[in-house]
Motif scaffolding. Structure first.
Motif, mmCIF file in Angstrom:
data_model
loop_
_atom_site.group_PDB
_atom_site.id
_atom_site.type_symbol
_atom_site.label_atom_id
_atom_site.label_comp_id
_atom_site.label_asym_id
_atom_site.label_seq_id
_atom_site.Cartn_x
_atom_site.Cartn_y
_atom_site.Cartn_z
ATOM 1 N N HIS A 68 0.980 -1.244 -0.033
ATOM 2 C CA HIS A 68 -0.008 -0.051 -0.008
ATOM 3 C C HIS A 68 0.989 1.217 0.013
ATOM 4 O O HIS A 68 1.665 1.378 0.899
ATOM 5 C CB HIS A 68 -0.734 -0.108 1.176
ATOM 6 N N HIS A 69 0.629 2.120 -1.200
ATOM 7 C CA HIS A 69 1.656 3.072 -1.098
ATOM 8 C C HIS A 69 0.836 4.449 -1.570
ATOM 9 O O HIS A 69 -0.316 4.401 -2.087
ATOM 10 C CB HIS A 69 2.699 2.953 -2.312
ATOM 11 N N ASN A 70 1.567 5.632 -1.415
ATOM 12 C CA ASN A 70 0.939 6.904 -1.817
ATOM 13 C C ASN A 70 0.932 7.123 -3.216
ATOM 14 O O ASN A 70 1.987 7.023 -3.810
ATOM 15 C CB ASN A 70 1.516 8.180 -1.158
ATOM 16 N N HIS A 71 -0.378 7.253 -4.015
ATOM 17 C CA HIS A 71 -0.383 7.324 -5.325
ATOM 18 C C HIS A 71 0.046 8.493 -5.787
ATOM 19 O O HIS A 71 0.148 8.668 -7.182
ATOM 20 C CB HIS A 71 -2.001 7.034 -5.794
ATOM 21 N N ILE A 72 0.527 9.446 -5.106
ATOM 22 C CA ILE A 72 1.091 10.787 -5.605
ATOM 23 C C ILE A 72 2.426 10.285 -6.305
ATOM 24 O O ILE A 72 2.846 10.961 -7.251
ATOM 25 C CB ILE A 72 1.008 11.928 -4.664
ATOM 26 N N GLU A 73 2.874 9.203 -5.566
ATOM 27 C CA GLU A 73 4.315 8.752 -6.178
ATOM 28 C C GLU A 73 4.275 8.229 -7.678
ATOM 29 O O GLU A 73 5.240 8.575 -8.385
ATOM 30 C CB GLU A 73 4.945 7.855 -5.127
ATOM 31 N N ASP A 74 3.019 7.446 -7.720
ATOM 32 C CA ASP A 74 3.165 7.024 -9.176
ATOM 33 C C ASP A 74 2.725 8.296 -10.171
ATOM 34 O O ASP A 74 3.381 7.937 -11.339
ATOM 35 C CB ASP A 74 1.445 6.229 -9.162
ATOM 36 N N GLU A 75 2.320 9.490 -10.004
ATOM 37 C CA GLU A 75 2.116 10.329 -10.749
ATOM 38 C C GLU A 75 3.277 11.313 -11.021
ATOM 39 O O GLU A 75 3.372 11.873 -12.000
ATOM 40 C CB GLU A 75 1.067 11.452 -9.952
ATOM 41 N N ILE A 76 4.044 11.373 -9.905
ATOM 42 C CA ILE A 76 5.078 12.638 -9.955
ATOM 43 C C ILE A 76 6.543 12.082 -10.031
ATOM 44 O O ILE A 76 7.401 12.896 -9.954
ATOM 45 C CB ILE A 76 4.841 13.879 -9.298
ATOM 46 N N SER A 77 6.998 10.972 -9.313
ATOM 47 C CA SER A 77 8.280 10.492 -8.839
ATOM 48 C C SER A 77 9.170 10.777 -9.899
ATOM 49 O O SER A 77 10.487 11.170 -9.744
ATOM 50 C CB SER A 77 8.031 9.229 -8.233
ATOM 51 N N SER A 78 8.761 10.272 -11.023
ATOM 52 C CA SER A 78 9.822 10.215 -12.157
ATOM 53 C C SER A 78 9.986 11.617 -12.807
ATOM 54 O O SER A 78 11.250 11.929 -13.196
ATOM 55 C CB SER A 78 9.308 9.188 -13.532
ATOM 56 N N LEU A 79 8.912 12.389 -12.707
ATOM 57 C CA LEU A 79 9.054 13.895 -13.190
ATOM 58 C C LEU A 79 10.082 14.551 -12.215
ATOM 59 O O LEU A 79 10.774 15.254 -12.571
ATOM 60 C CB LEU A 79 7.637 14.280 -13.285
ATOM 61 N N VAL A 80 9.581 14.486 -10.990
ATOM 62 C CA VAL A 80 10.605 15.023 -9.878
ATOM 63 C C VAL A 80 12.072 14.585 -10.094
ATOM 64 O O VAL A 80 12.964 15.447 -10.028
ATOM 65 C CB VAL A 80 10.203 14.792 -8.428
ATOM 66 N N SER A 81 12.116 13.436 -10.046
ATOM 67 C CA SER A 81 13.650 12.927 -10.358
ATOM 68 C C SER A 81 14.314 13.637 -11.520
ATOM 69 O O SER A 81 15.585 13.673 -11.643
ATOM 70 C CB SER A 81 13.813 11.461 -10.292
ATOM 71 N N TYR A 82 13.507 13.595 -12.439
ATOM 72 C CA TYR A 82 14.085 14.124 -13.782
ATOM 73 C C TYR A 82 14.420 15.728 -13.781
ATOM 74 O O TYR A 82 15.442 16.053 -14.379
ATOM 75 C CB TYR A 82 13.162 13.874 -14.899
ATOM 76 N N ILE A 83 13.692 16.613 -13.083
ATOM 77 C CA ILE A 83 13.500 18.064 -13.234
ATOM 78 C C ILE A 83 14.752 18.558 -12.014
ATOM 79 O O ILE A 83 15.212 19.578 -11.993
ATOM 80 C CB ILE A 83 12.474 18.842 -13.177
ATOM 81 N N VAL A 84 14.983 17.728 -11.093
ATOM 82 C CA VAL A 84 15.876 18.145 -9.963
ATOM 83 C C VAL A 84 17.365 17.483 -10.503
ATOM 84 O O VAL A 84 17.553 16.739 -11.031
ATOM 85 C CB VAL A 84 15.598 17.455 -8.711
ATOM 86 N N PRO A 85 18.142 18.777 -10.298
ATOM 87 C CA PRO A 85 19.439 18.425 -10.897
ATOM 88 C C PRO A 85 20.250 17.050 -10.247
ATOM 89 O O PRO A 85 19.845 16.836 -9.353
ATOM 90 C CB PRO A 85 20.456 19.924 -10.275
ATOM 91 N N ASN A 86 21.274 16.739 -10.973
ATOM 92 C CA ASN A 86 21.977 15.610 -10.752
ATOM 93 C C ASN A 86 22.347 15.305 -9.254
ATOM 94 O O ASN A 86 22.157 14.154 -8.770
ATOM 95 C CB ASN A 86 22.837 15.381 -11.776
ATOM 96 N N ASP A 87 22.984 16.200 -8.864
ATOM 97 C CA ASP A 87 23.447 16.340 -7.479
ATOM 98 C C ASP A 87 22.547 16.508 -6.411
ATOM 99 O O ASP A 87 22.681 16.309 -5.304
ATOM 100 C CB ASP A 87 24.624 17.512 -7.411
ATOM 101 N N GLU A 88 21.012 16.741 -6.883
ATOM 102 C CA GLU A 88 20.231 16.758 -5.705
ATOM 103 C C GLU A 88 19.074 15.731 -6.058
ATOM 104 O O GLU A 88 18.132 16.069 -5.508
ATOM 105 C CB GLU A 88 19.450 18.123 -5.830
#
Length: 328
Positions: A68-88
């Protein structure tokens, strides 16, 4: 991924014969210790099998335990990891609770007993991101057993009121990214949103437009393809025809009319609250699955739709087209 597991202080005394567990092929179930209890209903590892129907011939039970997980993760996790700079790019903490192993009944009850009665029609476009925490589910069950379903549903509605604030901020975040993508480079977007790692989504407002149901996964795909020569891959001739008609920055009805003239029936499906949800297509009278046009792609390719201005007009256009079809 790390899961939170409930641990019982005592072994349960299930009425279910232990030899039936040999039929259970759920890997998560088989890896759990015998002392585990479900954090949602407080039943032990073998007690959760009491509601499973071991019919003759049904040898395998493969989904007894769910993550059981937070479905917000499904929606935005890959996007957030992509737009945050490599070192962050360490995991951004936007969920207040970790993925948790729960029995299938509790996981299902969250949908049928909590989400359905708690989410109002005005927020139907947010429903895919709604998740109640394991502690919410446990409290719902306690209230239901002591005070009845009406009191438990009242609790779920109250909790949804708090969850909704996060959903609105996330929706504003998606809209901000989409607008920035029309004007800024990936590097500029990355710099602007680097603080997400530290602040989460608290900096985004709780009054998004909610005209089009945007997808974080699709926005990430746009960011990826925007670094190449083509914004989007065109997979079928029909996709190309639709894309050509959308690049003109015209409103939704204009596209529907132009496509209609080209033998393509474009049907927008709009939520009862006016948010553009998805499309379906017919080409020369036959249903067609388009790989290209979703509300996110439509928005990014210049298609215009405003629920405040266009919802009624689009509905009237669809009605008139259906009446014309009936005449002919």
């Amino acid at each position: 991924m790390t899961y939170i597991q409930g641990i019982s202080k005592k072994h349960d005394t299930s009425s279910r014969p232990r030899d039936l567990t040999s039929r259970v092929t759920c890997r998560k179930f088989n890896l759990l210790p015998d002392s585990w209890i479900c954090p949602g209903c407080d039943r032990g590892k073998y007690e959760i099998l009491d509601h499973i129907n071991f019919k003759s011939g049904h040898k395998n039970i493969s989904s007894v335990i769910h993550s059981h997980h937070n479905h917000i993760e499904d929606e935005i996790s890959s996007l957030v990891s992509y737009i945050v700079p490599n070192d962050e790019r360490a995991k951004v903490a936007f969920s207040p609770w970790a993925p948790t192993l729960m029995c299938s009944r509790c996981n299902g009850h969250e949908n049928s007993h909590m989400k359905l009665p708690a989410i109002p029609e005005r927020d139907i476009d947010l429903a895919r991101m709604v998740s109640f925490s394991p502690s919410d589910i446990a409290k719902f069950h306690r209230i239901e057993s002591k005070k009845g379903n009406e009191a438990a549903v009242a609790f779920a509605k109250k909790r949804y009121g708090s969850i909704r604030l996060d959903l609105l901020r996330v929706t504003s975040f998606l809209e901000d990214v989409a607008r920035d993508m029309c004007w800024n480079s990936v590097e500029e977007i990355s710099q602007k949103y680097a603080l997400i790692k530290k602040t989460g989504f608290k900096g985004f407002n709780m009054n998004p437009r909610r005209d089009v149901q945007l997808s974080g996964t699709e926005l990430r795909a746009f960011l990826f393809y925007s670094q190449n020569t083509e914004l989007r891959p065109i997979r079928t001739p029909l996709d190309k025809k639709i894309a050509e008609n959308i690049h003109t920055d015209e409103d939704l009805i204009f596209h529907m009319e132009v496509l209609h003239d080209n033998g393509i029936e474009m049907t927008p499906h709009i939520h009862p609250n006016g948010v553009l949800h998805n499309f379906s297509f017919k080409f020369q009278g036959e249903p067609h699955m388009s790989h290209l046009v979703t509300p996110t792609y439509y928005f990014m390719m210049g298609g215009l739709y405003s629920k405040e201005k266009d919802w009624t007009d689009v509905a009237d256009f669809m009605t008139s087209r259906e009446e014309d079809d009936d005449i002919w």
